[in-house]
Design a protein around this motif. Sequence first.
Motif, PDB file in Angstrom:
ATOM      1  N   LEU A 266     -29.584  44.710  11.059  1.00 55.16           N
ATOM      2  CA  LEU A 266     -28.238  45.265  11.144  1.00 55.16           C
ATOM      3  C   LEU A 266     -27.812  45.442  12.604  1.00 55.16           C
ATOM      4  CD1 LEU A 266     -25.738  46.524   9.837  1.00 55.16           C
ATOM      5  CD2 LEU A 266     -26.970  48.701   9.763  1.00 55.16           C
ATOM      6  N   VAL A 267     -28.715  45.975  13.429  1.00 49.94           N
ATOM      7  CA  VAL A 267     -28.423  46.151  14.856  1.00 49.94           C
ATOM      8  C   VAL A 267     -28.159  44.797  15.510  1.00 49.94           C
ATOM      9  CG1 VAL A 267     -29.374  46.907  17.065  1.00 49.94           C
ATOM     10  CG2 VAL A 267     -29.683  48.316  15.032  1.00 49.94           C
ATOM     11  N   ALA A 268     -28.943  43.780  15.120  1.00 47.82           N
ATOM     12  CA  ALA A 268     -28.771  42.449  15.702  1.00 47.82           C
ATOM     13  C   ALA A 268     -27.421  41.854  15.331  1.00 47.82           C
ATOM     14  CB  ALA A 268     -29.893  41.528  15.232  1.00 47.82           C
ATOM     15  N   ARG A 269     -26.950  42.076  14.100  1.00 48.96           N
ATOM     16  CA  ARG A 269     -25.665  41.513  13.661  1.00 48.96           C
ATOM     17  C   ARG A 269     -24.484  42.207  14.345  1.00 48.96           C
ATOM     18  NH1 ARG A 269     -27.695  41.965   8.534  1.00 48.96           N
ATOM     19  NH2 ARG A 269     -26.282  43.721   8.100  1.00 48.96           N
ATOM     20  N   GLY A 278     -34.667  46.758  27.455  1.00 51.46           N
ATOM     21  CA  GLY A 278     -35.815  45.855  27.382  1.00 51.46           C
ATOM     22  C   GLY A 278     -36.905  46.311  26.429  1.00 51.46           C
ATOM     23  N   GLY A 279     -37.228  47.611  26.468  1.00 50.85           N
ATOM     24  CA  GLY A 279     -38.292  48.122  25.604  1.00 50.85           C
ATOM     25  C   GLY A 279     -37.932  48.041  24.139  1.00 50.85           C
ATOM     26  N   LEU A 280     -36.692  48.404  23.786  1.00 49.92           N
ATOM     27  CA  LEU A 280     -36.262  48.342  22.392  1.00 49.92           C
ATOM     28  C   LEU A 280     -36.182  46.896  21.920  1.00 49.92           C
ATOM     29  CD1 LEU A 280     -33.438  51.034  22.134  1.00 49.92           C
ATOM     30  CD2 LEU A 280     -35.759  51.159  21.237  1.00 49.92           C
ATOM     31  N   ARG A 281     -35.643  46.015  22.799  1.00 48.51           N
ATOM     32  CA  ARG A 281     -35.518  44.600  22.411  1.00 48.51           C
ATOM     33  C   ARG A 281     -36.898  43.991  22.130  1.00 48.51           C
ATOM     34  NH1 ARG A 281     -33.150  43.002  26.567  1.00 48.51           N
ATOM     35  NH2 ARG A 281     -34.876  41.976  27.669  1.00 48.51           N
ATOM     36  N   GLU A 282     -37.873  44.314  22.970  1.00 54.55           N
ATOM     37  CA  GLU A 282     -39.218  43.745  22.793  1.00 54.55           C
ATOM     38  C   GLU A 282     -39.826  44.171  21.451  1.00 54.55           C
ATOM     39  OE1 GLU A 282     -43.401  43.431  25.306  1.00 54.55           O
ATOM     40  OE2 GLU A 282     -42.245  45.299  25.385  1.00 54.55           O
ATOM     41  N   ILE A 283     -39.745  45.456  21.147  1.00 54.02           N
ATOM     42  CA  ILE A 283     -40.315  45.943  19.885  1.00 54.02           C
ATOM     43  C   ILE A 283     -39.546  45.381  18.698  1.00 54.02           C
ATOM     44  CG2 ILE A 283     -40.592  48.019  18.449  1.00 54.02           C
ATOM     45  CD1 ILE A 283     -42.796  47.618  20.492  1.00 54.02           C
ATOM     46  N   ALA A 284     -38.214  45.279  18.817  1.00 56.39           N
ATOM     47  CA  ALA A 284     -37.411  44.723  17.728  1.00 56.39           C
ATOM     48  C   ALA A 284     -37.796  43.275  17.463  1.00 56.39           C
ATOM     49  CB  ALA A 284     -35.930  44.830  18.080  1.00 56.39           C
ATOM     50  N   GLU A 285     -37.976  42.498  18.515  1.00 54.30           N
ATOM     51  CA  GLU A 285     -38.347  41.082  18.345  1.00 54.30           C
ATOM     52  C   GLU A 285     -39.756  40.948  17.756  1.00 54.30           C
ATOM     53  OE1 GLU A 285     -37.793  39.636  22.275  1.00 54.30           O
ATOM     54  OE2 GLU A 285     -35.633  39.250  22.018  1.00 54.30           O
ATOM     55  N   LEU A 286     -40.673  41.797  18.218  1.00 54.43           N
ATOM     56  CA  LEU A 286     -42.037  41.743  17.680  1.00 54.43           C
ATOM     57  C   LEU A 286     -42.064  42.117  16.191  1.00 54.43           C
ATOM     58  CD1 LEU A 286     -44.086  43.347  20.612  1.00 54.43           C
ATOM     59  CD2 LEU A 286     -44.239  40.972  19.806  1.00 54.43           C
ATOM     60  N   SER A 309     -47.867  55.887  19.026  1.00 56.64           N
ATOM     61  CA  SER A 309     -46.759  56.833  19.137  1.00 56.64           C
ATOM     62  C   SER A 309     -45.582  56.221  19.880  1.00 56.64           C
ATOM     63  CB  SER A 309     -47.220  58.112  19.829  1.00 56.64           C
ATOM     64  OG  SER A 309     -47.694  57.820  21.140  1.00 56.64           O
ATOM     65  N   GLY A 310     -45.882  55.408  20.923  1.00 48.94           N
ATOM     66  CA  GLY A 310     -44.808  54.755  21.672  1.00 48.94           C
ATOM     67  C   GLY A 310     -44.055  53.749  20.825  1.00 48.94           C
ATOM     68  N   VAL A 311     -44.802  52.945  20.052  1.00 53.06           N
ATOM     69  CA  VAL A 311     -44.169  51.969  19.169  1.00 53.06           C
ATOM     70  C   VAL A 311     -43.338  52.685  18.108  1.00 53.06           C
ATOM     71  CG1 VAL A 311     -44.608  50.140  17.471  1.00 53.06           C
ATOM     72  CG2 VAL A 311     -45.991  50.271  19.557  1.00 53.06           C
ATOM     73  N   ASN A 312     -43.900  53.736  17.522  1.00 52.95           N
ATOM     74  CA  ASN A 312     -43.195  54.481  16.482  1.00 52.95           C
ATOM     75  C   ASN A 312     -41.914  55.111  17.031  1.00 52.95           C
ATOM     76  OD1 ASN A 312     -43.063  55.677  13.776  1.00 52.95           O
ATOM     77  ND2 ASN A 312     -43.474  57.617  14.817  1.00 52.95           N
ATOM     78  N   HIS A 313     -41.957  55.615  18.282  1.00 51.67           N
ATOM     79  CA  HIS A 313     -40.774  56.227  18.887  1.00 51.67           C
ATOM     80  C   HIS A 313     -39.635  55.212  19.012  1.00 51.67           C
ATOM     81  CE1 HIS A 313     -38.339  58.659  21.584  1.00 51.67           C
ATOM     82  NE2 HIS A 313     -38.301  57.632  22.435  1.00 51.67           N
ATOM     83  N   ARG A 314     -39.962  53.996  19.439  1.00 48.52           N
ATOM     84  CA  ARG A 314     -38.924  52.974  19.617  1.00 48.52           C
ATOM     85  C   ARG A 314     -38.373  52.493  18.270  1.00 48.52           C
ATOM     86  NH1 ARG A 314     -41.276  49.353  24.734  1.00 48.52           N
ATOM     87  NH2 ARG A 314     -41.538  51.136  26.158  1.00 48.52           N
ATOM     88  N   LEU A 315     -39.251  52.335  17.297  1.00 49.64           N
ATOM     89  CA  LEU A 315     -38.771  51.905  15.983  1.00 49.64           C
ATOM     90  C   LEU A 315     -37.892  52.972  15.338  1.00 49.64           C
ATOM     91  CD1 LEU A 315     -42.013  50.187  14.586  1.00 49.64           C
ATOM     92  CD2 LEU A 315     -39.853  49.052  15.193  1.00 49.64           C
ATOM     93  N   ARG A 316     -38.236  54.239  15.539  1.00 53.42           N
ATOM     94  CA  ARG A 316     -37.409  55.320  15.002  1.00 53.42           C
ATOM     95  C   ARG A 316     -36.044  55.348  15.685  1.00 53.42           C
ATOM     96  NH1 ARG A 316     -39.881  59.544  12.221  1.00 53.42           N
ATOM     97  NH2 ARG A 316     -38.504  61.064  13.217  1.00 53.42           N
ATOM     98  N   LEU A 318     -34.489  52.699  16.780  1.00 52.67           N
ATOM     99  CA  LEU A 318     -33.743  51.603  16.159  1.00 52.67           C
ATOM    100  C   LEU A 318     -33.230  52.013  14.781  1.00 52.67           C
ATOM    101  CD1 LEU A 318     -36.078  48.643  17.207  1.00 52.67           C
ATOM    102  CD2 LEU A 318     -33.694  48.938  17.934  1.00 52.67           C
ATOM    103  N   ASP A 319     -34.029  52.778  14.036  1.00 51.97           N
ATOM    104  CA  ASP A 319     -33.602  53.273  12.720  1.00 51.97           C
ATOM    105  C   ASP A 319     -32.385  54.186  12.849  1.00 51.97           C
ATOM    106  OD1 ASP A 319     -35.326  52.014  10.959  1.00 51.97           O
ATOM    107  OD2 ASP A 319     -36.903  53.519  11.175  1.00 51.97           O
ATOM    108  N   ARG A 320     -32.408  55.060  13.852  1.00 51.92           N
ATOM    109  CA  ARG A 320     -31.277  55.966  14.046  1.00 51.92           C
ATOM    110  C   ARG A 320     -30.003  55.203  14.418  1.00 51.92           C
ATOM    111  NH1 ARG A 320     -35.339  59.262  16.424  1.00 51.92           N
ATOM    112  NH2 ARG A 320     -34.761  58.534  18.527  1.00 51.92           N
TER     113      ARG A 320
END
Length: 334
Positions: A266-269, A278-286, A309-316, A318-320
């Motif tokens: 949804l964020v990508a669209r 950069g950090g959010l984009r990297e985790i989103a692509e992975l 914890s770092g990965v979970n923080h970025r994914l959360r 993106l969820d928000r």
Amino acid sequence: MRAIVLCFEKLGKAVAELSFSTLTKNELARVIDTRQCCKMAELGALIKMDGSLQLNGRQVSLNIFNHNAAVARKLFKLFKELFGVQAQVLVRRKVRLRKNNVYWVRIPPREGLAAMLGQLGLVNSDWSLQEGIQRELLRCDYCRRAYLRGAFLGGGSVNSPEGNYHMEIITSKEEHAASICHLLQEFNLSAKVSRRKAWYVVYLKDSDQIVECLNIMGAHSALLEFENTRIFKDMRNQVNRLVNCETANLNKTVDASLRQTESIALVARVIGLDKLPGGLREIAELRMKFPDASLKELGEMANPPLGKSGVNHRLRKLDRMAEKLRAGDLPPEF
């Protein structure tokens, strides 16, 4: 003249015993003590559990009923060895329920029967019945073990270890139930007594205590069978718990991954991944490239590597962002 019957504690259970109970009783019926006092204790317990006195005029006979052929043979042998009495053994076929055999061991009217029953701690000199256990019958530790064995042969059962752990001895007299319970407690077994209709049930629920009780009574083969089944059951339950835990964790991981990929899509669209930091984009692509990967695995693939914890923080985060987009709110500038 009409006969009068005085019951010691005749049980006459209608329900057939479990196969493990039968196995245990068959083994205990083959245990023969060498001490006379121990034989007296076991015979006294058997008669007290399953025996009755039949009075016909001035003649008195002793009747003992049991559903196990091996127990009936043991009764016959004990009477002969202790008192030189030739007991009568009869077999009756029950016509109701499961139609199992009932074995009737009978001592016909004879001189000295009252004295014999007195030695077994069952009646007083005036033929009144003894309610509890006569302590003179329990002369040593082996006598106490023998009495418990006789009580179990007369009115006990033990569940198969495949099911719920439960051992019990059923008696019709409250005082006798309390005495059996106290006797078990003397062996450091935490026995308890409960009421079941007209019966009093002395029972053990703990598997270790049941094993110890089997050992005290002398059912060593049944004890090994119980232990083998218990170990297999515990291992099976542990494996099931581990599998259920792994399945729950896997389902949780899959659900989280699906939610995260939907949010990232949804964020990508709406915004475009190239506009993310950069950090959010990297985790989103992975996450989009490896939807089945765990948080730890995603963190190891990041550059530089991240912790869970770092990965979970970025994914959360993106969820928000996706939640705001679903609500119609514009995200902040990037």
